[in-house]
Motif scaffolding. Structure first.
Motif, PDB file in Angstrom:
ATOM      1  N   GLU A  52      -0.685   4.933  -0.360  1.00 58.59           N
ATOM      2  CA  GLU A  52       0.143   5.994  -0.946  1.00 58.59           C
ATOM      3  C   GLU A  52      -0.746   7.052  -1.600  1.00 58.59           C
ATOM      4  OE1 GLU A  52       3.229   6.533  -0.537  1.00 58.59           O
ATOM      5  OE2 GLU A  52       4.084   4.604   0.080  1.00 58.59           O
ATOM      6  N   GLN A  55      -2.152   9.228   1.009  1.00 59.20           N
ATOM      7  CA  GLN A  55      -1.124  10.088   1.607  1.00 59.20           C
ATOM      8  C   GLN A  55      -0.925  11.383   0.845  1.00 59.20           C
ATOM      9  OE1 GLN A  55       2.287  10.688   0.409  1.00 59.20           O
ATOM     10  NE2 GLN A  55       2.782  11.922   2.218  1.00 59.20           N
ATOM     11  N   SER A  59       0.926  13.894   5.558  1.00 57.33           N
ATOM     12  CA  SER A  59       2.161  13.255   6.019  1.00 57.33           C
ATOM     13  C   SER A  59       1.960  11.748   6.093  1.00 57.33           C
ATOM     14  CB  SER A  59       2.549  13.782   7.406  1.00 57.33           C
ATOM     15  OG  SER A  59       1.661  13.283   8.398  1.00 57.33           O
ATOM     16  N   TRP A  60       3.039  11.006   5.885  1.00 60.66           N
ATOM     17  CA  TRP A  60       2.939   9.564   6.001  1.00 60.66           C
ATOM     18  C   TRP A  60       2.649   9.151   7.445  1.00 60.66           C
ATOM     19  CZ3 TRP A  60       1.532   5.750   3.298  1.00 60.66           C
ATOM     20  CH2 TRP A  60       1.776   4.444   3.713  1.00 60.66           C
ATOM     21  N   THR A  62       0.585  10.512   9.406  1.00 58.41           N
ATOM     22  CA  THR A  62      -0.873  10.542   9.540  1.00 58.41           C
ATOM     23  C   THR A  62      -1.481   9.249   9.014  1.00 58.41           C
ATOM     24  OG1 THR A  62      -0.997  12.954   9.398  1.00 58.41           O
ATOM     25  CG2 THR A  62      -2.981  11.731   8.798  1.00 58.41           C
ATOM     26  N   ILE A  63      -1.026   8.812   7.837  1.00 60.52           N
ATOM     27  CA  ILE A  63      -1.559   7.588   7.236  1.00 60.52           C
ATOM     28  C   ILE A  63      -1.204   6.378   8.080  1.00 60.52           C
ATOM     29  CG2 ILE A  63      -1.507   6.109   5.193  1.00 60.52           C
ATOM     30  CD1 ILE A  63      -2.936   8.851   4.844  1.00 60.52           C
ATOM     31  N   ARG A  67      -3.677   3.650   9.809  1.00 62.45           N
ATOM     32  CA  ARG A  67      -3.696   2.413   9.026  1.00 62.45           C
ATOM     33  C   ARG A  67      -4.603   1.334   9.622  1.00 62.45           C
ATOM     34  NH1 ARG A  67       1.713  -0.693   6.954  1.00 62.45           N
ATOM     35  NH2 ARG A  67       2.134  -0.727   9.200  1.00 62.45           N
ATOM     36  N   THR A 172       3.776   9.663  -6.504  1.00 68.13           N
ATOM     37  CA  THR A 172       3.164   8.663  -5.628  1.00 68.13           C
ATOM     38  C   THR A 172       3.722   7.278  -5.921  1.00 68.13           C
ATOM     39  OG1 THR A 172       1.143   9.962  -5.455  1.00 68.13           O
ATOM     40  CG2 THR A 172       0.963   7.629  -4.939  1.00 68.13           C
TER      41      THR A 172
END
Length: 205
Positions: A52, A55, A59-60, A62-63, A67, A172
């Protein structure tokens, strides 16, 4: 792109999801099988806090796409291993194209591992975080109904910073609380509403 006030989108499978989880297959799988389910193990919670943090400003999606590379780079987010990372490891990670190469966030991940270990003498990370579970949860009909922070996420942020954690601001931490089921911000018409086992589908009585 759906407007950010949108409600659910019903997919070809007949299931209703928020717009952010309705088209990207990776995001849809994450939404259907992971997001909003309780996380009550130290390693899993440490990983989610760190991701988090990474991030922030991105954008999530992207994370989530990165991962696997994050897990490889940070020893599977084993806090005992990451706590031993050195300046040499920071420089190594800054050359890793698979992750977000941000020096401050990489350093924060190491500090957060050390802080996680320190919390073991004070009940542990899991109990520390979950004590901030609120007494009620939002009941959003549309995306615009979902808050971006709460008194509890602000309190959690302050408490974690006091224990040495970084990149744990109130927004966050609210995202963390959503992701691990501490609050249920699934839209009311989503097929996942109430799936955490913590909150009833209709919210507080």
């Amino acid at each position: 792109m759906e407007p950010d006030t949108a409600g659910v989108v019903t997919g070809p499978d007949g299931l209703s999801r928020p717009a952010w989880a309705a088209t990207n297959p990776l995001m849809q799988d994450y939404y259907d099988h992971e997001w909003g389910l309780p996380v009550r193990d130290e390693q899993g919670l440490y990983e989610r806090i760190c991701l988090e943090g990474f991030q922030a400003g991105l954008s999530w999606a992207t994370i989530l796409r990165k991962r696997p590379a994050f897990r490889a780079a940070f020893a599977g987010f084993d806090p005992e291993a990451v706590a031993l990372f050195t300046d040499h490891d920071v420089e190594r990670l800054l050359q890793d194209p698979g992750i977000v190469r941000n020096r401050l966030k990489i350093q924060a991940t190491i500090r957060n591992a050390q802080a996680t270990l320190s919390l073991r003498g004070d009940g542990g990370l899991v109990d520390f975080v979950w004590q901030f579970q609120p007494a009620s949860t939002p009941t959003p009909a549309r995306h615009s109904d979902i808050p971006t922070s709460s008194p509890e996420s602000a309190a959690l942020s302050k408490a974690l910073r006091g224990k040495g954690f970084s990149f744990v601001g109130p927004t966050t931490m609210f995202a963390l609380m959503e992701a691990i089921g501490m609050v249920d911000t699934h839209l009311m018409d989503s097929h996942r509403r109430g799936s955490s086992g913590i909150w009833p589908a209709l919210g507080p009585a």
